[in-house]
Design a protein around this motif. Structure first.
Motif, PDB file in Angstrom:
ATOM      1  N   LEU A  64       0.719  -1.181   0.053  1.00 18.94           N
ATOM      2  CA  LEU A  64      -0.122  -0.071  -0.054  1.00 18.94           C
ATOM      3  C   LEU A  64       0.807   1.195   0.030  1.00 18.94           C
ATOM      4  CD1 LEU A  64      -3.386  -0.464   2.318  1.00 18.94           C
ATOM      5  CD2 LEU A  64      -3.194  -0.046  -0.105  1.00 18.94           C
ATOM      6  N   ASN A  65       2.023   1.278   0.615  1.00 13.49           N
ATOM      7  CA  ASN A  65       2.968   2.441   0.740  1.00 13.49           C
ATOM      8  C   ASN A  65       3.011   3.052  -0.845  1.00 13.49           C
ATOM      9  OD1 ASN A  65       2.882   2.374   3.442  1.00 13.49           O
ATOM     10  ND2 ASN A  65       5.126   1.557   3.591  1.00 13.49           N
ATOM     11  N   TRP A  66       3.268   1.870  -1.694  1.00 10.15           N
ATOM     12  CA  TRP A  66       3.287   2.386  -3.274  1.00 10.15           C
ATOM     13  C   TRP A  66       2.077   2.585  -3.994  1.00 10.15           C
ATOM     14  CZ3 TRP A  66       7.930   3.837  -4.766  1.00 10.15           C
ATOM     15  CH2 TRP A  66       9.180   3.732  -4.025  1.00 10.15           C
ATOM     16  N   ARG A  67       1.218   1.707  -3.618  1.00 10.21           N
ATOM     17  CA  ARG A  67      -0.075   1.640  -4.525  1.00 10.21           C
ATOM     18  C   ARG A  67      -0.818   2.767  -4.216  1.00 10.21           C
ATOM     19  NH1 ARG A  67      -2.515   1.775  -7.927  1.00 10.21           N
ATOM     20  NH2 ARG A  67      -4.225   0.290  -8.951  1.00 10.21           N
ATOM     21  N   ILE A  68      -0.960   3.652  -3.227  1.00  4.67           N
ATOM     22  CA  ILE A  68      -1.758   4.917  -3.258  1.00  4.67           C
ATOM     23  C   ILE A  68      -1.369   6.024  -3.895  1.00  4.67           C
ATOM     24  CG2 ILE A  68      -2.639   4.118  -0.912  1.00  4.67           C
ATOM     25  CD1 ILE A  68      -0.868   6.033   0.646  1.00  4.67           C
ATOM     26  N   PHE A  69      -0.165   5.931  -4.690  1.00  5.39           N
ATOM     27  CA  PHE A  69       0.139   6.787  -5.545  1.00  5.39           C
ATOM     28  C   PHE A  69      -0.809   6.921  -6.589  1.00  5.39           C
ATOM     29  CE2 PHE A  69       3.955   6.638  -3.043  1.00  5.39           C
ATOM     30  CZ  PHE A  69       4.418   8.254  -2.691  1.00  5.39           C
ATOM     31  N   GLY A  70      -1.242   5.898  -6.962  1.00  3.20           N
ATOM     32  CA  GLY A  70      -2.191   5.750  -8.063  1.00  3.20           C
ATOM     33  C   GLY A  70      -3.253   6.573  -7.895  1.00  3.20           C
ATOM     34  N   PHE A  71      -3.942   7.026  -6.380  1.00  7.89           N
ATOM     35  CA  PHE A  71      -5.162   7.852  -6.476  1.00  7.89           C
ATOM     36  C   PHE A  71      -4.857   9.191  -7.455  1.00  7.89           C
ATOM     37  CE2 PHE A  71      -5.606   6.440  -1.628  1.00  7.89           C
ATOM     38  CZ  PHE A  71      -5.907   5.551  -1.866  1.00  7.89           C
ATOM     39  N   PHE A  72      -3.707   9.598  -7.480  1.00  8.77           N
ATOM     40  CA  PHE A  72      -3.775  11.042  -8.133  1.00  8.77           C
ATOM     41  C   PHE A  72      -4.027  10.669  -9.581  1.00  8.77           C
ATOM     42  CE2 PHE A  72      -0.624  11.286  -4.645  1.00  8.77           C
ATOM     43  CZ  PHE A  72      -1.549  12.385  -4.055  1.00  8.77           C
ATOM     44  N   PHE A  73      -3.919   9.483 -10.219  1.00  6.94           N
ATOM     45  CA  PHE A  73      -4.218   9.072 -11.527  1.00  6.94           C
ATOM     46  C   PHE A  73      -5.568   8.492 -11.740  1.00  6.94           C
ATOM     47  CE2 PHE A  73       0.438   8.585 -10.803  1.00  6.94           C
ATOM     48  CZ  PHE A  73       0.966   9.868 -11.433  1.00  6.94           C
ATOM     49  N   ALA A  74      -5.677   7.512 -11.039  1.00  6.02           N
ATOM     50  CA  ALA A  74      -7.008   6.779 -11.170  1.00  6.02           C
ATOM     51  C   ALA A  74      -8.356   7.639 -10.720  1.00  6.02           C
ATOM     52  CB  ALA A  74      -7.145   5.621 -10.141  1.00  6.02           C
ATOM     53  N   PHE A  75      -8.223   8.629  -9.948  1.00  6.76           N
ATOM     54  CA  PHE A  75      -9.385   9.537  -9.559  1.00  6.76           C
ATOM     55  C   PHE A  75      -9.672  10.412 -10.651  1.00  6.76           C
ATOM     56  CE2 PHE A  75      -9.680   9.766  -4.722  1.00  6.76           C
ATOM     57  CZ  PHE A  75      -9.561   8.365  -4.586  1.00  6.76           C
ATOM     58  N   VAL A  76      -8.608  10.951 -11.546  1.00  6.31           N
ATOM     59  CA  VAL A  76      -9.444  11.499 -12.770  1.00  6.31           C
ATOM     60  C   VAL A  76      -9.720  10.736 -14.033  1.00  6.31           C
ATOM     61  CG1 VAL A  76      -8.290  13.523 -14.121  1.00  6.31           C
ATOM     62  CG2 VAL A  76      -7.589  13.513 -12.106  1.00  6.31           C
ATOM     63  N   ASN A  77      -9.106   9.467 -13.864  1.00  6.50           N
ATOM     64  CA  ASN A  77      -9.269   8.778 -15.128  1.00  6.50           C
ATOM     65  C   ASN A  77     -10.769   8.315 -15.234  1.00  6.50           C
ATOM     66  OD1 ASN A  77      -6.819   8.426 -15.967  1.00  6.50           O
ATOM     67  ND2 ASN A  77      -5.955   6.419 -15.011  1.00  6.50           N
ATOM     68  N   VAL A  78     -11.294   8.144 -13.878  1.00  8.30           N
ATOM     69  CA  VAL A  78     -12.732   7.905 -13.953  1.00  8.30           C
ATOM     70  C   VAL A  78     -13.693   8.800 -14.430  1.00  8.30           C
ATOM     71  CG1 VAL A  78     -12.606   5.893 -12.126  1.00  8.30           C
ATOM     72  CG2 VAL A  78     -13.070   8.456 -11.523  1.00  8.30           C
TER      73      VAL A  78
ATOM     74  N   ILE B 229       4.254  -0.591  -7.969  1.00  8.94           N
ATOM     75  CA  ILE B 229       4.719   0.290  -8.871  1.00  8.94           C
ATOM     76  C   ILE B 229       4.239   0.241 -10.258  1.00  8.94           C
ATOM     77  CG2 ILE B 229       7.208   1.314  -9.736  1.00  8.94           C
ATOM     78  CD1 ILE B 229       8.133   0.571  -6.971  1.00  8.94           C
ATOM     79  N   ALA B 230       4.156  -1.211 -10.742  1.00 13.75           N
ATOM     80  CA  ALA B 230       3.868  -1.152 -11.978  1.00 13.75           C
ATOM     81  C   ALA B 230       2.375  -0.748 -12.314  1.00 13.75           C
ATOM     82  CB  ALA B 230       3.956  -2.565 -12.437  1.00 13.75           C
ATOM     83  N   SER B 231       1.410  -0.959 -11.345  1.00 16.99           N
ATOM     84  CA  SER B 231      -0.033  -0.478 -11.257  1.00 16.99           C
ATOM     85  C   SER B 231      -0.067   0.946 -11.468  1.00 16.99           C
ATOM     86  CB  SER B 231      -0.760  -1.223 -10.445  1.00 16.99           C
ATOM     87  OG  SER B 231      -0.770  -2.396 -10.468  1.00 16.99           O
ATOM     88  N   VAL B 232       0.804   1.597 -10.443  1.00 12.46           N
ATOM     89  CA  VAL B 232       0.550   2.931 -10.644  1.00 12.46           C
ATOM     90  C   VAL B 232       1.055   3.716 -11.881  1.00 12.46           C
ATOM     91  CG1 VAL B 232       1.649   5.134  -9.284  1.00 12.46           C
ATOM     92  CG2 VAL B 232       0.903   3.082  -7.801  1.00 12.46           C
ATOM     93  N   ILE B 233       2.099   3.259 -12.296  1.00 14.20           N
ATOM     94  CA  ILE B 233       2.666   3.836 -13.679  1.00 14.20           C
ATOM     95  C   ILE B 233       1.837   3.419 -14.749  1.00 14.20           C
ATOM     96  CG2 ILE B 233       4.415   3.495 -15.440  1.00 14.20           C
ATOM     97  CD1 ILE B 233       6.571   2.751 -13.327  1.00 14.20           C
ATOM     98  N   ALA B 234       0.955   2.323 -14.780  1.00 12.73           N
ATOM     99  CA  ALA B 234       0.036   2.039 -15.567  1.00 12.73           C
ATOM    100  C   ALA B 234      -1.222   2.949 -15.762  1.00 12.73           C
ATOM    101  CB  ALA B 234      -0.581   0.428 -15.626  1.00 12.73           C
ATOM    102  N   GLU B 235      -1.505   3.304 -14.274  1.00  9.10           N
ATOM    103  CA  GLU B 235      -2.631   4.240 -14.260  1.00  9.10           C
ATOM    104  C   GLU B 235      -2.109   5.890 -14.678  1.00  9.10           C
ATOM    105  OE1 GLU B 235      -5.108   2.470 -10.495  1.00  9.10           O
ATOM    106  OE2 GLU B 235      -3.270   3.606 -10.212  1.00  9.10           O
ATOM    107  N   ALA B 236      -0.988   5.947 -14.366  1.00  8.85           N
ATOM    108  CA  ALA B 236      -0.562   7.501 -14.914  1.00  8.85           C
ATOM    109  C   ALA B 236      -0.690   7.448 -16.694  1.00  8.85           C
ATOM    110  CB  ALA B 236       1.090   7.634 -14.697  1.00  8.85           C
TER     111      ALA B 236
END
Length: 433
Positions: free
Chosen positions: A127-141, A191-198
């Motif tokens: 989770l320490n890394w995964r939650i960086f995805g919020f900044f990209f996933a929230f706009v994607n939706v 980390i891979a999931s966060v970069i994919a969302e970006a």
């Protein structure tokens, strides 16, 4: 009234988009299943915690999508832009707040929910890394809400393919250490999931700039922040789905092996339900568009048509599942004992999927009418029963995971019954949004 061809033209790009997006979940599960049971369990718990937080943003985007679809159906195209842009601004602010809150509070919450020290430590690292995805996933939706609302859904397929390709390559590289990159295991998957969302967000931005008429949809200027509009969106965006998280918390108490089985079977379950999800999203958008265009008398006929399509597709999917269960499971693990122990859960899920194929259509149809307060009440009633049952079966009885999966049958059966009763008895035809 929409024809079967028109329904399919809207839904199949959503289907392909969801399929590509779920390759991310399948890839994570398949790769980590070969790393170890602790990593597999931690990715399930960490991923579900992420989804629970993400659902707040997704619920908001669902409300925005309903409103965009209604304005599109009414021909008020310039009113689409303010909904889209204010939604993006609100969700970015929300992402910042939830990132900070999750970073501070998640370890304490996870410690309460997870009994295994090994899974707790691994989940916290994930989770320490995964939650960086919020900044990209929230706009994607919000981009997803825009394109579904205006029924230009083909872009979702292209976007999801880009995201899936980035994730698969980076999963392979960062989990196992290929292409000169370090072998990061569980952390590499996050980390891979966060970069994919970006990468998904970058694609949406470039596509929208190149292909959308900004003037037509009111996207050519930033609107004044309208708290009334925001309040109307929030009044529709009231969906918070907690059942997956409750389920996995209960199963985690049964041990690492049961959690591993649950994660594998749930992953197959989610992938097999993609046709239902795509048709449910289509029902949501087309119902709102149809009401906006003055076709309220055809709404029930539309939902029935989509429900039949959904059920027929799911009968085929379940037949494949029942005939070739171990072939499905072998994608995730090559451990013979784990394969054999997972089969009973797969059969139970097959029954739940048949009911879900119809229940989801009618439930999302209610949301499409704008009556999301009614939808929330229906979902709350079913969730209370669902949560009570899984608490009893998982915490008190400590039944095998295959029995725990019977909660899905109960959940969708209740959702279908409540949705049909509401649509037949309630006065939903003149809801204004």
């Amino acid at each position: 009234m929409y024809t079967n061809k028109e329904i399919w033209n809207v839904s199949y790009p959503i289907f392909l988009g969801l399929l590509a997006q779920n390759i991310i979940n399948v890839t994570d599960t398949a790769f980590l299943g070969r790393v170890g049971e602790v990593e597999l369990g931690a990715s399930a718990m960490g991923g579900l915690f992420y989804i629970c937080v993400f659902t707040i943003a997704f619920g908001f985007s669902t409300g925005s999508q309903i409103m965009i679809a209604r304005r599109n159906g009414e021909g008020r195209f310039r009113d689409v832009g303010p909904v889209m842009m204010q939604g993006c601004a609100f969700l970015l602010i929300l992402a910042v707040g939830l990132f900070g809150l999750t970073h501070a509070a998640a370890p304490s919450l996870i410690r309460l929910l997870i009994s295994s020290d090994a899974i707790f430590d691994a989940t916290k690292e994930f989770l320490n890394w995964r939650i960086f995805g919020f900044f990209f996933a929230f706009v994607n939706v919000m981009f997803r809400a825009l394109y579904i609302g205006i029924t230009r859904t083909k872009v979702l397929t292209l976007n999801a393919i880009v995201m899936a390709m980035v994730n698969v390559v980076l999963d392979y590289a960062l989990i196992f250490g290929h292409f000169g990159l370090p072998a990061l295991g569980l952390k590499g998957a996050a980390i891979a999931s966060v970069i994919a969302e970006a990468s998904s967000l970058v694609f949406f931005l470039l596509y929208t700039w190149a292909r959308i008429d900004f003037r037509k949809y009111g996207l050519n200027h930033w609107p004044r922040f309208d708290f009334t509009l925001l309040g109307r969106i929030l009044s529709i965006s009231c969906f918070t789905m907690v059942q997956y998280f409750v389920f996995f918390v209960a199963v985690e108490r049964l041990g690492q092996r049961q959690l591993a089985i649950a994660n594998i079977v749930r992953s197959i379950y989610v992938v097999m339900l993609i046709p239902v999800q795509s048709l449910s999203t289509t029902a949501n958008s087309l119902v709102s568009n149809l009401i906006g265009a003055g076709g309220v008398s055809h709404v029930m006929q539309l939902m029935g048509r989509i429900a039949r399509m959904s059920f027929i597709i799911m009968v085929v999917c379940v037949a494949v599942l029942v005939v070739f269960p171990q072939a499905m499971l072998s994608v995730y693990t090559n451990e013979e004992a784990l394969l054999i122990e997972s089969v009973p859960s797969l059969y139970v899920i097959g029954g739940a999927m048949l009911i879900a194929s119809v229940a989801n259509i009618y439930f999302n149809g209610i949301s499409g009418t704008g009556n999301t307060q009614a939808a929330l009440i229906l979902e709350t009633v079913t969730l209370v029963i669902y949560t009570s049952y899984i608490f009893w079966i998982g915490y008190i009885v400590k039944a095998p995971v295959s029995v725990c999966f019977s909660t899905e049958v109960i959940y969708y059966a209740l959702l279908l019954i409540c949705s049909v009763i509401y649509l037949k008895k309630a006065k939903w035809q003149n809801k204004k949004i």
